[in-house]
Motif scaffolding. Structure first.
Motif, short mmCIF file in Angstrom:
data_model
loop_
_atom_site.label_atom_id
_atom_site.label_comp_id
_atom_site.label_asym_id
_atom_site.label_seq_id
_atom_site.Cartn_x
_atom_site.Cartn_y
_atom_site.Cartn_z
N LEU A 1 78.09 -44.63 112.64
CA LEU A 1 78.93 -43.47 112.94
C LEU A 1 79.77 -43.69 114.20
O LEU A 1 80.98 -43.42 114.20
CB LEU A 1 78.07 -42.21 113.09
N VAL A 2 79.17 -44.19 115.25
CA VAL A 2 79.92 -44.42 116.49
C VAL A 2 80.98 -45.51 116.27
O VAL A 2 82.12 -45.39 116.73
CB VAL A 2 78.97 -44.78 117.65
N SER A 3 80.62 -46.55 115.53
CA SER A 3 81.60 -47.61 115.23
C SER A 3 82.76 -47.05 114.41
O SER A 3 83.93 -47.38 114.67
CB SER A 3 80.94 -48.75 114.46
N ALA A 4 82.45 -46.22 113.44
CA ALA A 4 83.49 -45.63 112.60
C ALA A 4 84.39 -44.70 113.42
O ALA A 4 85.61 -44.66 113.20
CB ALA A 4 82.87 -44.86 111.44
N LEU B 1 85.19 -45.09 116.53
CA LEU B 1 86.03 -45.90 117.40
C LEU B 1 87.15 -46.62 116.66
O LEU B 1 88.19 -46.92 117.25
CB LEU B 1 85.17 -46.93 118.15
N LEU B 2 86.98 -46.92 115.38
CA LEU B 2 87.98 -47.68 114.63
C LEU B 2 89.36 -47.03 114.58
O LEU B 2 90.35 -47.68 114.93
CB LEU B 2 87.48 -47.98 113.22
N PRO B 3 89.50 -45.78 114.14
CA PRO B 3 90.85 -45.19 114.08
C PRO B 3 91.50 -45.04 115.45
O PRO B 3 92.72 -45.14 115.58
CB PRO B 3 90.63 -43.82 113.43
N ILE B 4 90.69 -44.83 116.48
CA ILE B 4 91.24 -44.72 117.83
C ILE B 4 91.86 -46.05 118.25
O ILE B 4 93.00 -46.11 118.71
CB ILE B 4 90.16 -44.28 118.83
N ALA B 5 91.09 -47.12 118.08
CA ALA B 5 91.59 -48.46 118.45
C ALA B 5 92.79 -48.85 117.61
O ALA B 5 93.79 -49.37 118.13
CB ALA B 5 90.47 -49.48 118.30
N GLY B 6 92.73 -48.59 116.31
CA GLY B 6 93.85 -48.91 115.43
C GLY B 6 95.09 -48.10 115.75
O GLY B 6 96.21 -48.60 115.69
N GLY B 7 94.90 -46.83 116.11
CA GLY B 7 96.04 -45.99 116.47
C GLY B 7 96.72 -46.46 117.74
O GLY B 7 97.95 -46.50 117.81
N ALA C 1 87.97 -49.24 105.67
CA ALA C 1 86.70 -49.63 106.27
C ALA C 1 85.87 -48.40 106.64
O ALA C 1 84.65 -48.37 106.44
CB ALA C 1 86.94 -50.49 107.50
N VAL C 2 86.53 -47.36 107.15
CA VAL C 2 85.83 -46.12 107.46
C VAL C 2 85.25 -45.50 106.20
O VAL C 2 84.13 -44.98 106.22
CB VAL C 2 86.76 -45.14 108.21
N ALA C 3 85.98 -45.54 105.10
CA ALA C 3 85.47 -44.99 103.84
C ALA C 3 84.19 -45.71 103.42
O ALA C 3 83.21 -45.07 103.01
CB ALA C 3 86.53 -45.11 102.74
N VAL C 4 84.17 -47.02 103.55
CA VAL C 4 82.97 -47.79 103.21
C VAL C 4 81.82 -47.45 104.16
O VAL C 4 80.67 -47.29 103.75
CB VAL C 4 83.28 -49.31 103.22
N MET C 5 82.14 -47.32 105.44
CA MET C 5 81.10 -47.01 106.42
C MET C 5 80.51 -45.62 106.20
O MET C 5 79.30 -45.43 106.31
CB MET C 5 81.67 -47.14 107.83
N VAL C 6 81.34 -44.65 105.86
CA VAL C 6 80.84 -43.30 105.59
C VAL C 6 79.98 -43.30 104.33
O VAL C 6 78.94 -42.64 104.28
CB VAL C 6 82.01 -42.29 105.48
N TYR C 7 80.38 -44.06 103.32
CA TYR C 7 79.57 -44.17 102.11
C TYR C 7 78.20 -44.77 102.45
O TYR C 7 77.17 -44.32 101.95
CB TYR C 7 80.30 -45.04 101.07
N ARG C 8 78.19 -45.80 103.30
CA ARG C 8 76.93 -46.42 103.72
C ARG C 8 76.09 -45.45 104.54
O ARG C 8 74.87 -45.40 104.40
CB ARG C 8 77.22 -47.70 104.51
N MET C 9 76.73 -44.67 105.40
CA MET C 9 75.99 -43.67 106.18
C MET C 9 75.34 -42.64 105.26
O MET C 9 74.21 -42.20 105.50
CB MET C 9 76.93 -42.97 107.17
N ASN C 10 76.03 -42.29 104.19
CA ASN C 10 75.46 -41.37 103.21
C ASN C 10 74.21 -41.97 102.58
O ASN C 10 73.21 -41.28 102.39
CB ASN C 10 76.51 -41.05 102.14
N ALA C 11 74.27 -43.26 102.25
CA ALA C 11 73.10 -43.93 101.66
C ALA C 11 71.95 -43.98 102.66
O ALA C 11 70.78 -43.79 102.28
CB ALA C 11 73.47 -45.33 101.21
#
Length: 122
Positions: A73-76, A78-84, A105-115
């Motif tokens: 969650l924390v990594s996800a 940070l990603l859009p902030i850094a990319g922006g 990548a965030v979509a995949v990470m959120v899916y994994r967090m759901n799992a």
């Protein structure tokens, strides 16, 4: 975590990411649409962070490793902030492609967090 909210997050991040990749490959520099997509993905991640912090107090505990969940969650977050920031500094078509890839990548990470939250048994 709230399952329907996770589905909404994955859908928005996936569609927005694909749109940004297509626009970037078409030669478009980062514009308000692409930056807005990244901002919306970031906003949804911040809401997810608040929900994940509050959920155990209401009896919605994770079934998997909580530390792994929060690292995702924390990594996800940070990603859009850094990319922006990068897209604002280097305004090229590749910045748009990278923002799209970050959203995917965030979509995949959120899916994994759901799992991790619902499927795994600790």
């Amino acid at each position: 975590m709230i399952e329907w909210f996770t589905i909404v997050q994955v859908a928005i991040a996936s569609v927005g990411g694909l749109l940004a990749v297509i626009l970037g490959l078409a030669g478009k520099k980062p514009n308000d649409l692409v930056m807005g997509i990244a901002a919306l993905v970031e906003l949804l991640l911040i809401v997810q962070l608040v929900v994940a912090i509050a959920a155990p107090a209401f009896g919605n505990d994770a079934t998997g490793d909580v530390l792994e969940f929060y690292i995702y969650l924390v990594s996800a977050v940070l990603l859009p902030i850094a990319g922006g920031f990068w897209a604002l500094i280097e305004r090229s078509r590749w910045s748009t492609v990278i923002l799209g890839a970050l959203c995917l990548a965030v979509a995949v990470m959120v899916y994994r967090m759901n799992a991790i939250w619902f499927v795994q048994v600790a």
